[in-house]
Scaffold this active site. Structure first.
Site, PDB file in Angstrom:
ATOM      1  N   GLU A 202      16.363  22.134  -7.847  1.00  0.00           N
ATOM      2  CA  GLU A 202      15.158  23.056  -8.246  1.00  0.00           C
ATOM      3  C   GLU A 202      15.060  24.388  -7.644  1.00  0.00           C
ATOM      4  OE1 GLU A 202      12.878  22.098 -10.371  1.00  0.00           O
ATOM      5  OE2 GLU A 202      13.984  20.239 -10.740  1.00  0.00           O
ATOM      6  N   SER A 481     -28.425 -30.327  -5.747  1.00  0.00           N
ATOM      7  CA  SER A 481     -28.666 -30.900  -4.431  1.00  0.00           C
ATOM      8  C   SER A 481     -27.946 -30.500  -3.221  1.00  0.00           C
ATOM      9  CB  SER A 481     -27.873 -32.564  -4.860  1.00  0.00           C
ATOM     10  OG  SER A 481     -28.636 -33.109  -5.792  1.00  0.00           O
TER      11      SER A 481
END
Length: 761
Positions: A202, A481
């Site tokens: 680059e 329960s």
């Protein structure tokens, strides 16, 4: 003597005659006049230019020195901690290593690799910064025998290890609003080969230019002139950073001019290393749905499921090849194009002497090596992440969760979670096949550590990886329960009046509402009454009539107080029907309630978070263990004895037949009216597990607690194989033999009576 300033005297002859005609200025005077005005005009023109550059300079420095990025929060599971004597199957360790992205290989050369032969493992661990220390990479040998860790040894230096901690699995992220994902890296921690590849491809003059390349700009200008459009940029790495960091993607002369000025300013203020580090963290390298992949750190995880420092030359070259076009060279969509671009990077590195031609050829012949699916695109535990976020909101602002890059270490055990999910998914399908009237079943499971309240598993329905309605966290359903433990615990606290052998009348009962005249006639599940029975059998068999009579005798407000002391914070109306479970709670709230029972009377708040660090790894907050004694140990001990009978001989006897005979667990079934909700809560020494089965539309589904939720719980227990319940007998409890062989615990010292209860009221 006073000095006076000498001035030239004015004579009449020096004065100019008054006349309408003007004298023409001399050439000298005219030139000077024009020169002054040119400078003035130049200065006037420079003022906005200087002002504009100053404005850009402020923008460059403010953003670069301030908070550059909104960082996603990263959520981790618990780290796997191995120690000698630990109960763990060797296959479980193999699964854990694969889930962490370890590579199974014969010769270990770098961290993140392991070798296995039978029950022997050789692991090259990764370094990881925990909340309390940074664990270095090391090569360790782990051996198993009879599903236990028999030894852990390190090779260099040769020594036995008391504890080996593997890095935790990343299980989720909380993204910023713009959905940018990144892992910050330091330039001194980045492989040199990556920097070389980036510079070679680059900006080969990056370390020598001042932000812009005149030659590159001229080359781009000629190319653009020939094309009649902006087709080439000629940008340096610094200019690329400026474009990505500060500017838009518009292709105009003004934007290009701003880019050049800001690049020069950036180079003026900051070092090459600082600019390079920012670039490595900002560059765009991929897209995953609405998630943008920014920076080399997250790209390494996204494509290879490995940290950046573990990547090979070919991998690093592939990352650099994506800089010019992450979509064009996407290795998952365009593998051949990606290989060609990667190989071009390698050739450039060889041309510039950064690598040898031999190394380049070896790397060029390597496969892409990327994972089939993007790492981090979908996290498998959305329900648990919801729980984590709900607890984080108690201490952090929502915007901080999205932008501060917090590292959140949670309590989730991936193995327990996986087993829980498998048991839930397979169990629901099996129930739907075996009971024709059942369909569209869903479920929830919450698994916690019995001692410290850490949430180890959090299962949401038959599609646990789907981010839909969070049942364990938000499904408020009648608990049936399960509520009865509050009734019997209230009685057992009154040890002068009640014991496990106290006779209860399981006879028909009715209650008339004095305001409406409505009559309530509860029934047992088998529609029979059972006469006078001992208290522990009434609970073990979940007899409704005996429970209602006991609860009315104790007082409804007392039962409500016991429920609050157990950890139920939700408010509810007090009616006799609450004694049979008209109280509605979420599975998580039920787990909190039973946690107090499993821990021997200590309320331990359930928690999903261990530690929170900032993005630099510094601790922010520690979620310490909080313990509050709500009940004396003796009545809870007696209650747990009755719950053991419930599993072995009572409502849980069906599932008990499928478990090892020496495995002692306590538990309770729960069923709501019309068989709409099926519950089971069970625990041993280590684990508490609450399971719920029902339908999202709240229609009857034909399953009781014993025929639905308990079946899934039993399958989970068979696979997990938890430790048996072995509570220490309190000093105030003695054992007596009844009916020849049965041993029953009794409270013989009553000094504690109501002490804890009074303190909590």
């Amino acid at each position: 003597m006073t000095r006076t300033r000498k001035t030239r005297p004015t004579y009449r002859s020096d004065r100019q005659p008054h006349s309408k005609a003007k004298r023409s200025p001399s050439r000298r005077q005219t030139t000077g006049f024009r020169f002054k005005w040119r400078w003035l005009a130049l200065i006037i023109l420079m003022i906005p230019s200087v002002s504009y550059v100053s404005m850009l300079d402020v923008k460059v420095r403010e953003q670069f020195e301030g908070k550059r990025w909104a960082l996603p929060a990263r959520v981790y599971a618990r780290p796997l901690e191995l120690y000698t004597g630990m109960r763990l199957m060797s296959d479980t360790l193999d699964e854990e290593l694969k889930a962490l992205g370890y590579e199974k290989i014969e010769t270990l050369s770098e961290p993140g690799q392991y070798w296995r032969k039978g029950n022997d493992f050789l692991i090259n661990t990764r370094a990881f910064k925990f909340w309390d220390a940074t664990d270095p990479p090391r090569i360790v040998q782990v051996r198993f025998q009879s599903d236990k860790v028999s030894s852990i040894s390190e090779s260099k230096p040769e020594r036995q290890l008391a504890l080996l901690r593997l890095e935790p699995k990343l299980i989720g992220k909380i993204y910023p609003t713009h959905n940018e994902d990144r892992i910050l890296v330091r330039v001194n921690e980045v492989p040199n080969l990556l920097v070389n590849a980036l510079v070679a491809m680059e900006d080969r003059n990056f370390f020598s230019h001042y932000g812009i390349s005149i030659r590159g700009m001229l080359r781009a200008f000629i190319a653009n002139l020939k094309a009649g459009d902006l087709v080439q940029g000629g940008s340096t790495l610094t200019q690329q950073l400026v474009k990505n960091f500060y500017l838009t993607d518009e292709r105009t002369v003004k934007r290009k001019l701003n880019e050049a000025i800001m690049a020069l300013l950036l180079e003026w203020h900051y070092s090459k290393e600082q600019i390079l580090e920012a670039y490595l963290n900002e560059v765009f390298l991929g897209q995953d749905g609405d998630r943008a992949i920014h920076g080399m750190g997250i790209a390494a995880q996204f494509y290879f499921n490995r940290p950046l420092e573990e990547l090979k030359l070919s991998d690093l070259a592939l990352l650099v090849s994506l800089v010019r076009g992450a979509s064009m060279y996407n290795p998952r969509k365009h593998p051949q194009r990606a290989i060609e671009r990667r190989n071009l990077v390698l050739d450039k590195m060889a041309e510039q002497g950064m690598i040898t031609s031999v190394d380049a050829e070896i790397a060029k012949n390597a496969p892409l090596g990327i994972t089939e699916k993007p790492f981090g695109s979908v996290f498998p535990y959305p329900a648990f992440i919801d729980l984590v976020r709900s607890q984080l909101r108690q201490d952090y602002r929502e915007e901080d969760l999205h932008s501060e890059g917090l590292q959140i270490f949670t309590t989730l055990d991936p193995y327990i979670q996986k087993v829980g999910e498998n048991s839930m998914v397979k169990g629901l399908r099996k129930l739907e096949r075996s009971h024709r009237q059942t369909n569209h079943l869903e479920g929830a499971m919450v698994v916690t550590n019995s001692d410290n309240g850490e949430v180890l598993g959090f299962v949401n329905g038959k599609n646990p990886h789907y981010a839909g309605f969070n049942r364990p966290l938000n499904a408020v359903r009648p608990i049936g329960s399960l509520v009865k433990v509050a009734v019997y615990l209230t009685a057992l606290e009154r040890s002068r009046t009640y014991s496990l052998l106290s006779p209860l009348d399981d006879m028909p009962y009715q209650w008339v509402d004095k305001y409406t005249g409505e009559v309530w006639k509860p029934q047992n599940y088998d529609f029979r009454s059972h006469g006078r029975i001992p208290l522990y059998r009434a609970l073990a068999n979940s007899y409704n009539l005996a429970t209602v009579r006991l609860g009315m005798e104790l007082g409804l407000n007392k039962i409500r107080e016991t429920l609050h002391r157990l950890g139920v914070e939700r408010e509810f109306e007090v009616y006799p029907s609450m004694l049979l479970g008209s109280v509605s709670l979420t599975p998580l709230e039920v787990a909190q309630m039973y946690q107090t029972i499993a821990s021997g009377g200590f309320r331990v708040p359930l928690r999903s978070i261990r530690e929170v660090l900032n993005h630099e790894g510094k601790p922010l907050q520690r979620y310490a263990l909080s313990v509050d004694q709500r009940f004396d140990a003796a009545p809870v001990f007696l209650l747990n004895y009755a719950l053991q009978h419930a599993v072995r001989e009572g409502t849980g006897r069906q599932v008990a037949q499928t478990l090892p005979s020496n495995l002692i667990l306590a538990g309770k079934t729960g069923t709501s009216n019309d068989l709409r909700d099926s519950w089971f809560a069970g625990f041993g020494t280590e684990l508490l597990t609450v399971t719920w089965v029902g339908r999202d539309d709240n229609k009857p589904m034909g399953l009781s607690g014993g025929s639905g939720a308990m079946v899934i719980w039993g399958d989970f227990i068979q696979k997990i194989r938890p430790q048996s319940l072995a509570p220490v007998t309190p000093n105030s409890v003695q054992w007596r033999v009844i009916e020849g062989t049965t041993r029953i615990p009794f409270i013989v010292n009553h000094h504690f009576n109501n002490t804890v209860a009074d303190r909590s009221n």
